[in-house]
Design a protein around this motif. Sequence first.
Motif, PDB file in Angstrom:
ATOM      1  N   THR A  94       0.828  -1.201   0.000  1.00 29.40           N
ATOM      2  CA  THR A  94       0.000   0.000   0.000  1.00 29.40           C
ATOM      3  C   THR A  94       0.863   1.252   0.000  1.00 29.40           C
ATOM      4  O   THR A  94       1.738   1.419   0.853  1.00 29.40           O
ATOM      5  N   ALA A  95       0.637   2.114  -0.980  1.00 25.43           N
ATOM      6  CA  ALA A  95       1.446   3.325  -1.131  1.00 25.43           C
ATOM      7  C   ALA A  95       0.928   4.122  -2.317  1.00 25.43           C
ATOM      8  O   ALA A  95       0.092   3.641  -3.090  1.00 25.43           O
ATOM      9  N   VAL A  96       1.445   5.325  -2.453  1.00 25.46           N
ATOM     10  CA  VAL A  96       1.283   6.082  -3.690  1.00 25.46           C
ATOM     11  C   VAL A  96       2.446   5.714  -4.606  1.00 25.46           C
ATOM     12  O   VAL A  96       3.605   5.815  -4.214  1.00 25.46           O
ATOM     13  N   TYR A  97       2.101   5.280  -5.796  1.00 27.34           N
ATOM     14  CA  TYR A  97       3.104   4.842  -6.764  1.00 27.34           C
ATOM     15  C   TYR A  97       3.301   5.927  -7.818  1.00 27.34           C
ATOM     16  O   TYR A  97       2.334   6.388  -8.432  1.00 27.34           O
ATOM     17  N   CYS A  98       4.559   6.299  -8.038  1.00 24.56           N
ATOM     18  CA  CYS A  98       4.903   7.311  -9.023  1.00 24.56           C
ATOM     19  C   CYS A  98       5.866   6.738 -10.040  1.00 24.56           C
ATOM     20  O   CYS A  98       6.749   5.952  -9.688  1.00 24.56           O
ATOM     21  N   CYS A  99       5.699   7.155 -11.274  1.00 20.69           N
ATOM     22  CA  CYS A  99       6.712   6.807 -12.270  1.00 20.69           C
ATOM     23  C   CYS A  99       7.573   8.037 -12.552  1.00 20.69           C
ATOM     24  O   CYS A  99       7.146   9.183 -12.326  1.00 20.69           O
ATOM     25  N   ALA A 100       8.774   7.771 -13.000  1.00 18.00           N
ATOM     26  CA  ALA A 100       9.731   8.836 -13.271  1.00 18.00           C
ATOM     27  C   ALA A 100      10.554   8.465 -14.491  1.00 18.00           C
ATOM     28  O   ALA A 100      10.781   7.276 -14.755  1.00 18.00           O
ATOM     29  N   ALA A 101      10.990   9.463 -15.215  1.00 18.39           N
ATOM     30  CA  ALA A 101      11.807   9.247 -16.407  1.00 18.39           C
ATOM     31  C   ALA A 101      13.127   9.982 -16.264  1.00 18.39           C
ATOM     32  O   ALA A 101      13.157  11.129 -15.784  1.00 18.39           O
ATOM     33  N   GLY A 102      14.193   9.321 -16.659  1.00 12.57           N
ATOM     34  CA  GLY A 102      15.496   9.954 -16.573  1.00 12.57           C
ATOM     35  C   GLY A 102      16.562   9.117 -17.234  1.00 12.57           C
ATOM     36  O   GLY A 102      16.282   8.042 -17.774  1.00 12.57           O
ATOM     37  N   THR A 103      17.779   9.584 -17.177  1.00 14.24           N
ATOM     38  CA  THR A 103      18.887   8.876 -17.814  1.00 14.24           C
ATOM     39  C   THR A 103      19.696   8.046 -16.835  1.00 14.24           C
ATOM     40  O   THR A 103      20.687   7.439 -17.197  1.00 14.24           O
ATOM     41  N   GLY A 104      19.253   8.025 -15.583  1.00  8.75           N
ATOM     42  CA  GLY A 104      19.960   7.225 -14.607  1.00  8.75           C
ATOM     43  C   GLY A 104      21.192   7.931 -14.070  1.00  8.75           C
ATOM     44  O   GLY A 104      21.556   9.025 -14.505  1.00  8.75           O
ATOM     45  N   THR A 105      21.819   7.291 -13.117  1.00 12.62           N
ATOM     46  CA  THR A 105      23.042   7.820 -12.501  1.00 12.62           C
ATOM     47  C   THR A 105      24.206   6.939 -12.936  1.00 12.62           C
ATOM     48  O   THR A 105      24.198   5.738 -12.687  1.00 12.62           O
ATOM     49  N   TYR A 106      25.182   7.559 -13.563  1.00 14.83           N
ATOM     50  CA  TYR A 106      26.303   6.784 -14.106  1.00 14.83           C
ATOM     51  C   TYR A 106      27.275   6.447 -12.991  1.00 14.83           C
ATOM     52  O   TYR A 106      27.830   7.312 -12.332  1.00 14.83           O
ATOM     53  N   ARG A 107      27.481   5.168 -12.790  1.00 12.91           N
ATOM     54  CA  ARG A 107      28.395   4.703 -11.745  1.00 12.91           C
ATOM     55  C   ARG A 107      29.139   3.482 -12.237  1.00 12.91           C
ATOM     56  O   ARG A 107      28.544   2.531 -12.726  1.00 12.91           O
ATOM     57  N   SER A 108      30.425   3.502 -12.074  1.00  9.99           N
ATOM     58  CA  SER A 108      31.273   2.332 -12.327  1.00  9.99           C
ATOM     59  C   SER A 108      30.988   1.690 -13.672  1.00  9.99           C
ATOM     60  O   SER A 108      30.885   0.467 -13.780  1.00  9.99           O
ATOM     61  N   GLY A 109      30.827   2.518 -14.676  1.00  6.76           N
ATOM     62  CA  GLY A 109      30.680   2.006 -16.027  1.00  6.76           C
ATOM     63  C   GLY A 109      29.287   1.620 -16.449  1.00  6.76           C
ATOM     64  O   GLY A 109      29.105   1.080 -17.553  1.00  6.76           O
ATOM     65  N   SER A 110      28.301   1.859 -15.615  1.00  5.21           N
ATOM     66  CA  SER A 110      26.934   1.542 -16.010  1.00  5.21           C
ATOM     67  C   SER A 110      25.974   2.550 -15.387  1.00  5.21           C
ATOM     68  O   SER A 110      26.365   3.343 -14.538  1.00  5.21           O
ATOM     69  N   TYR A 111      24.735   2.506 -15.835  1.00  2.00           N
ATOM     70  CA  TYR A 111      23.728   3.439 -15.358  1.00  2.00           C
ATOM     71  C   TYR A 111      22.887   2.773 -14.280  1.00  2.00           C
ATOM     72  O   TYR A 111      22.340   1.698 -14.473  1.00  2.00           O
ATOM     73  N   ASP A 112      22.782   3.463 -13.157  1.00  2.00           N
ATOM     74  CA  ASP A 112      22.010   3.009 -12.018  1.00  2.00           C
ATOM     75  C   ASP A 112      20.659   3.719 -12.044  1.00  2.00           C
ATOM     76  O   ASP A 112      20.595   4.941 -12.000  1.00  2.00           O
TER      77      ASP A 112
END
Length: 132
Positions: A94-112
């Motif tokens: 049970t919660a409010v669910y939100c979607c989000a769009a973005g390019t991620g966070t670049y860490r150690s050679g990949s996107y988080d």
Amino acid sequence: QVQLVESGGGLVQAGGSLRLTCAASGRAFINYGVGWFRQAPAKEREFVGAITRGFSETFSVTYVDSVKGRFILSRNNDANAVWLQMNNLQPEDTAVYCCAAGTGTYRSGSYDYTDQSGYTYWGQGTQVTVSS
């Protein structure tokens, strides 16, 4: 600019299912990963799952451990939409669910995509209530 609108929330009994939709408008949706986050009353917003950006029909997905095996993410860039299929729902979902769009966070050679800071655009959210 990307605008996001969530739908599909509601009230369901424990063990039931819901399918949330994140509908996007604006250009270049294909260039963004999409994540789902949820916030329960008096709790911090938490990551639920994310699906990567891309031009292929084979996207990478990642989930928080508590929903693995129950929730399934999918997307269709032509439809500018991402879906979160939620099965075997429990009261703790049970919660409010939100979607989000973005390019991620670049860490150690990949996107988080688990980090909220990797998202630029957010929807208003949809309420999901699971009764016991």
